[in-house]
Design a protein around this motif. Structure first.
Motif, mmCIF file in Angstrom:
data_model
loop_
_atom_site.group_PDB
_atom_site.id
_atom_site.type_symbol
_atom_site.label_atom_id
_atom_site.label_comp_id
_atom_site.label_asym_id
_atom_site.label_seq_id
_atom_site.Cartn_x
_atom_site.Cartn_y
_atom_site.Cartn_z
ATOM 1 N N GLU A 97 0.641 -1.434 0.023
ATOM 2 C CA GLU A 97 0.007 -0.310 0.272
ATOM 3 C C GLU A 97 0.738 1.019 -0.423
ATOM 4 O O GLU A 97 0.322 2.070 0.080
ATOM 5 C CB GLU A 97 -0.923 0.665 0.956
ATOM 6 N N ASN A 98 2.099 0.950 0.134
ATOM 7 C CA ASN A 98 2.782 2.044 0.016
ATOM 8 C C ASN A 98 3.626 2.266 -1.380
ATOM 9 O O ASN A 98 4.661 3.982 -1.414
ATOM 10 C CB ASN A 98 4.172 2.233 1.099
ATOM 11 N N GLU A 99 3.807 2.223 -1.859
ATOM 12 C CA GLU A 99 4.528 2.477 -3.573
ATOM 13 C C GLU A 99 3.982 2.951 -4.318
ATOM 14 O O GLU A 99 3.032 1.920 -4.970
ATOM 15 C CB GLU A 99 5.502 1.181 -3.793
ATOM 16 N N PHE A 100 3.940 3.739 -4.665
ATOM 17 C CA PHE A 100 3.657 4.217 -6.361
ATOM 18 C C PHE A 100 4.566 4.295 -7.252
ATOM 19 O O PHE A 100 5.805 4.989 -7.281
ATOM 20 C CB PHE A 100 2.482 5.137 -6.011
ATOM 21 N N THR A 101 4.229 4.569 -8.724
ATOM 22 C CA THR A 101 5.504 4.534 -9.347
ATOM 23 C C THR A 101 4.126 4.854 -10.454
ATOM 24 O O THR A 101 3.008 4.824 -11.154
ATOM 25 C CB THR A 101 5.584 3.630 -10.137
ATOM 26 N N GLN A 102 4.771 6.427 -11.083
ATOM 27 C CA GLN A 102 3.732 6.862 -12.495
ATOM 28 C C GLN A 102 5.067 7.328 -13.555
ATOM 29 O O GLN A 102 5.964 7.649 -13.404
ATOM 30 C CB GLN A 102 3.923 8.548 -11.928
ATOM 31 N N THR A 103 4.549 6.994 -14.745
ATOM 32 C CA THR A 103 5.197 7.818 -15.790
ATOM 33 C C THR A 103 4.591 8.517 -16.653
ATOM 34 O O THR A 103 3.225 8.911 -16.595
ATOM 35 C CB THR A 103 6.062 6.459 -16.504
ATOM 36 N N ILE A 115 10.758 22.538 -14.566
ATOM 37 C CA ILE A 115 10.323 21.367 -15.435
ATOM 38 C C ILE A 115 8.475 21.391 -15.039
ATOM 39 O O ILE A 115 8.629 21.719 -14.140
ATOM 40 C CB ILE A 115 10.632 19.807 -15.272
ATOM 41 N N ARG A 116 8.228 20.194 -15.380
ATOM 42 C CA ARG A 116 6.701 20.472 -15.078
ATOM 43 C C ARG A 116 5.835 18.712 -15.461
ATOM 44 O O ARG A 116 6.222 17.975 -16.548
ATOM 45 C CB ARG A 116 5.372 21.014 -15.174
ATOM 46 N N LEU A 117 5.764 17.771 -14.426
ATOM 47 C CA LEU A 117 5.870 16.736 -14.581
ATOM 48 C C LEU A 117 4.365 16.536 -15.046
ATOM 49 O O LEU A 117 3.188 17.169 -13.964
ATOM 50 C CB LEU A 117 6.153 15.414 -14.042
ATOM 51 N N LYS A 118 3.636 15.591 -15.792
ATOM 52 C CA LYS A 118 2.847 15.642 -16.209
ATOM 53 C C LYS A 118 1.734 13.853 -15.877
ATOM 54 O O LYS A 118 2.455 13.220 -16.225
ATOM 55 C CB LYS A 118 2.278 16.608 -17.131
ATOM 56 N N THR A 119 1.062 14.339 -14.337
ATOM 57 C CA THR A 119 0.943 13.216 -13.896
ATOM 58 C C THR A 119 -0.464 12.722 -14.273
ATOM 59 O O THR A 119 -1.246 14.278 -13.913
ATOM 60 C CB THR A 119 1.252 12.551 -12.584
ATOM 61 N N GLU A 120 -1.363 11.512 -13.611
ATOM 62 C CA GLU A 120 -2.561 11.062 -13.664
ATOM 63 C C GLU A 120 -2.959 11.645 -12.201
ATOM 64 O O GLU A 120 -4.162 12.207 -12.546
ATOM 65 C CB GLU A 120 -2.964 10.049 -13.020
ATOM 66 N N SER A 121 -2.228 11.785 -11.028
ATOM 67 C CA SER A 121 -2.805 12.269 -10.112
ATOM 68 C C SER A 121 -2.316 14.004 -9.548
ATOM 69 O O SER A 121 -2.499 14.966 -9.009
ATOM 70 C CB SER A 121 -2.090 11.405 -8.713
ATOM 71 N N GLY A 122 -1.933 14.724 -10.790
ATOM 72 C CA GLY A 122 -2.256 15.931 -11.078
ATOM 73 C C GLY A 122 -0.427 16.963 -11.398
ATOM 74 O O GLY A 122 -0.078 15.746 -12.428
ATOM 75 N N ALA A 123 0.167 17.895 -11.224
ATOM 76 C CA ALA A 123 1.528 17.976 -12.173
ATOM 77 C C ALA A 123 2.060 17.749 -10.868
ATOM 78 O O ALA A 123 1.449 18.877 -9.993
ATOM 79 C CB ALA A 123 1.620 19.066 -12.590
ATOM 80 N N PHE A 124 3.311 17.556 -10.730
ATOM 81 C CA PHE A 124 5.000 18.411 -10.306
ATOM 82 C C PHE A 124 5.286 18.832 -11.158
ATOM 83 O O PHE A 124 5.737 19.171 -11.851
ATOM 84 C CB PHE A 124 5.870 16.919 -9.975
ATOM 85 N N GLN A 125 6.146 20.127 -10.290
ATOM 86 C CA GLN A 125 7.145 21.137 -10.482
ATOM 87 C C GLN A 125 8.526 21.161 -9.946
ATOM 88 O O GLN A 125 8.700 20.985 -8.937
ATOM 89 C CB GLN A 125 6.179 22.678 -10.959
#
Length: 158
Positions: A97-103, A115-125
């Motif tokens: 329940e503790n590991e998540f991977t996004q591409t 840079i801005r990462l476009k992810t399913e859960s939102g965006a990281f900058q």
């Protein structure tokens, strides 16, 4: 009489000196542009930025703060084709329940600095620096305060 001539002489020199200063100031307003005047008005722009000057591709890692766990181990792999793999492990949470991977893909800002990462859960900058990524807040500012150092991912040197 000598004093009068001396005073007039000093006044004349002062006035002539002031007029010469005015003559030295050349106005280019209304003058035709020549290669010399065009080039003198150009401000050289430094085109170096994080995107084109740094070896930014690679794996970055760090442990960011977490509200309900002991930290989030973050591993971010940035690739030259502008894709990424983001792995986050919530420390202190049950396995599975503790590991998540996004591409996905990331984009650079116009200045080539962030840079801005476009992810399913939102965006990281992230602000991209020499072998470091600074996580940014929603207003695109570096996170400040006592925990600021925990929002820096460092490049894994291979």
């Amino acid at each position: 009489m000598r004093k009068v001539f001396l005073i007039f002489g000093i006044a004349a020199i002062t006035l002539v000196g002031c007029k010469n200063v005015e003559k030295n100031e050349v106005s280019t307003e209304g003058a035709p542009e020549t290669p010399e005047t065009v080039n003198s008005n150009i401000t050289e722009v430094d085109s170096h930025n994080s995107e084109n000057s740094l070896d930014w591709a690679g794996v970055y890692e760090g442990t960011t703060p977490c509200a309900d766990c002991s930290g989030i181990k973050t591993v971010l792999d940035l690739r030259k084709d502008k894709t990424f793999i983001l792995s986050q492990t919530y420390l202190g949470k049950p396995a599975g329940e503790n590991e998540f991977t996004q591409t996905g893909n990331f984009v650079w800002d116009r200045a080539g600095k962030m840079i801005r990462l476009k992810t399913e859960s939102g965006a990281f900058q992230y602000d991209v620096g020499e072998n470091k990524l600074w996580m940014l807040d929603v207003k695109r500012n570096r996170i400040e305060g006592d925990l600021a150092d925990m929002y820096i991912l460092k490049k894994r040197i291979q």
